[in-house]
Design an enzyme around this catalytic site. Structure first.
Site, short mmCIF file in Angstrom:
data_model
loop_
_atom_site.label_atom_id
_atom_site.label_comp_id
_atom_site.label_asym_id
_atom_site.label_seq_id
_atom_site.Cartn_x
_atom_site.Cartn_y
_atom_site.Cartn_z
N ASP A 243 4.92 3.04 1.89
CA ASP A 243 3.84 2.10 1.57
C ASP A 243 3.42 2.40 0.13
O ASP A 243 2.70 3.36 -0.11
CB ASP A 243 2.69 2.30 2.54
CG ASP A 243 1.44 1.53 2.19
OD1 ASP A 243 1.54 0.53 1.44
OD2 ASP A 243 0.36 1.93 2.63
N HIS B 33 3.18 -2.96 -4.52
CA HIS B 33 2.39 -1.99 -5.28
C HIS B 33 3.05 -0.61 -5.30
O HIS B 33 3.67 -0.19 -4.32
CB HIS B 33 0.96 -1.89 -4.74
CG HIS B 33 0.80 -1.30 -3.38
ND1 HIS B 33 0.61 0.06 -3.18
CD2 HIS B 33 0.80 -1.86 -2.15
CE1 HIS B 33 0.48 0.29 -1.89
NE2 HIS B 33 0.59 -0.85 -1.24
N ASP C 165 4.42 -6.03 1.46
CA ASP C 165 3.83 -4.74 1.81
C ASP C 165 4.26 -4.41 3.23
O ASP C 165 4.80 -5.24 3.95
CB ASP C 165 2.31 -4.82 1.69
CG ASP C 165 1.67 -3.48 1.33
OD1 ASP C 165 2.27 -2.44 1.66
OD2 ASP C 165 0.58 -3.48 0.74
N GLU D 62 -3.62 -1.17 -5.45
CA GLU D 62 -3.77 -1.79 -4.13
C GLU D 62 -4.48 -0.89 -3.14
O GLU D 62 -5.30 -1.35 -2.34
CB GLU D 62 -2.39 -2.18 -3.60
CG GLU D 62 -2.43 -3.12 -2.39
CD GLU D 62 -2.58 -2.39 -1.06
OE1 GLU D 62 -2.88 -3.05 -0.05
OE2 GLU D 62 -2.39 -1.15 -1.02
N GLU D 63 -4.17 0.41 -3.16
CA GLU D 63 -4.74 1.32 -2.18
C GLU D 63 -6.27 1.44 -2.30
O GLU D 63 -6.93 1.91 -1.37
CB GLU D 63 -4.09 2.70 -2.27
CG GLU D 63 -2.63 2.74 -1.88
CD GLU D 63 -2.37 2.48 -0.41
OE1 GLU D 63 -3.35 2.34 0.35
OE2 GLU D 63 -1.20 2.41 -0.01
#
Length: 352
Positions: A188, A71, A243, A222-223
């Site tokens: 990330d 992501h 990830d 995604e977050e």
């Protein structure tokens, strides 16, 4: 294994990715970049309705598919309120802690696309003025953005074009050290995104024939919990999220190996797929660690929650100080790249 990762090229791509502001909900620019990186290769590439980028490489078998995701959306914030003093109150995007962004430079993007720089500060920052500068709670009531413009009232700030709902992104402060570390916000998951983009490019440029049709999703929510829970073909059997591995006291993962997740807050990942990934690592002399992430969810777990009947897994480079001042080492990136290459060439062993 003929595939040889190039950490310098991966570092360069990560630096480009983290330098593009992309808090969840405002990711078009970084998705455009990913698409441009893959342009000219003759790939089957499209956007889904949520704005993610889906790339498909045909394989020898078309009845069973694989899917890999990473992501590009990141932590960030929105303007919650324009305060009477002209400064900004924030609302979080994603799961960070206020102390992790205190003192950080930031960018405010207005609805018209104009950008202003600023600094995220405690309103009690000055120790010469506030007795509780060190003890005051780091929360949304005390944190504010000092805009780098002459504004001392809400009206003056509004005249700049800033309004409630404007996106605020954090300065990545990316650095690569001589010792092989890369440190930056938003590793990330832009480190994994760089790995997937380079893998796609390598497979296509070298005309590698995959055993199964394989989809690569660059997801963008995604977050906030739902980046990779759609655009999954009905033929998809295995779904692997790429990830970060979360490091800290009591964790097995480190900054030098590829992390294979056994369980996170959503529960165990598929045991058969986990064993398959471990076997591939052992057969190809890839350094790995198996770990459990107690406060974590992935695109793969989001897909499971959405009801997809798939085998799901999670791997990635080990990232120190996640959701704060992140760092990893080139060896972790290399081991992750090697495992993914071995994986996409392997047989589906979990379901026949």
């Amino acid at each position: 294994m003929n595939f040889q990762p190039n950490s310098k090229e991966t570092f360069m791509l990560i630096k480009e990715l983290v330098s593009i502001p992309s808090p969840s909900g405002n990711t078009k620019q970084v998705i455009d970049f990913c698409e441009q990186y893959l342009q000219g290769l003759g790939l089957d590439m499209k956007r889904n309705r949520k704005g993610g980028l889906l790339v498909t490489l045909p394989g020898r078998r078309t009845d069973q598919h694989r899917m890999l995701t990473a992501h590009v959306d990141t932590l960030g914030a929105m303007v919650k309120e324009i305060k009477p003093n002209g400064r900004l109150k924030l609302s979080m995007i994603g799961g960070f802690r206020w102390n992790s962004v205190e003192g950080e430079y930031c960018q405010i993007e207005t609805e018209t696309g104009k950008n202003y720089s600023g600094t995220i500060l405690m309103k009690q920052t000055s120790v010469h003025v506030y007795k509780d500068a060190g003890d005051a709670k780091r929360n949304e009531d005390n944190i504010e953005v000092r805009i780098d413009e002459r504004t001392e009232s809400a009206d003056e700030t509004r005249k700049l074009g800033i309004q409630v709902g404007d996106f605020v992104s954090f300065d990545p402060r990316v650095q690569v050290t001589e010792g092989g570390y890369i440190k930056s916000r938003h590793l990330d998951d832009k480190a994994s995104t760089a790995i997937l983009l380079r893998l796609i490019r390598y497979l296509k440029e070298n005309e590698v024939t995959l055993p199964y049709t394989t989809h690569f999703l660059i997801s963008n929510n995604e977050e906030i919990g739902y980046g990779g829970n759609a655009s999954i073909s009905p033929e998809t059997v295995e779904y692997l999220a790429v990830d970060m591995g979360a490091l800290g006291e009591g964790q097995a993962s480190d900054e030098y190996t590829v992390s294979i997740c056994a369980k996170d807050s959503s529960g165990p990942y598929h045991y058969g797929l986990r064993k398959h990934l471990i076997q591939l690592a052992r057969e190809n002399n890839i350094d790995y660690k198996v770990d459990i992430y107690p406060y974590y969810g992935s695109d793969a777990s989001a897909a499971i929650r959405s009801g997809y009947d798939i085998v799901h897994g999670l791997v990635g480079p080990g990232i120190e100080a996640s959701h704060a001042f992140e760092r990893t080492h080139e060896t972790s990136l290399i081991n992750t790249e090697k495992l993914l290459y071995a994986y996409v060439l392997s047989s589906i062993t979990t379901i026949e």
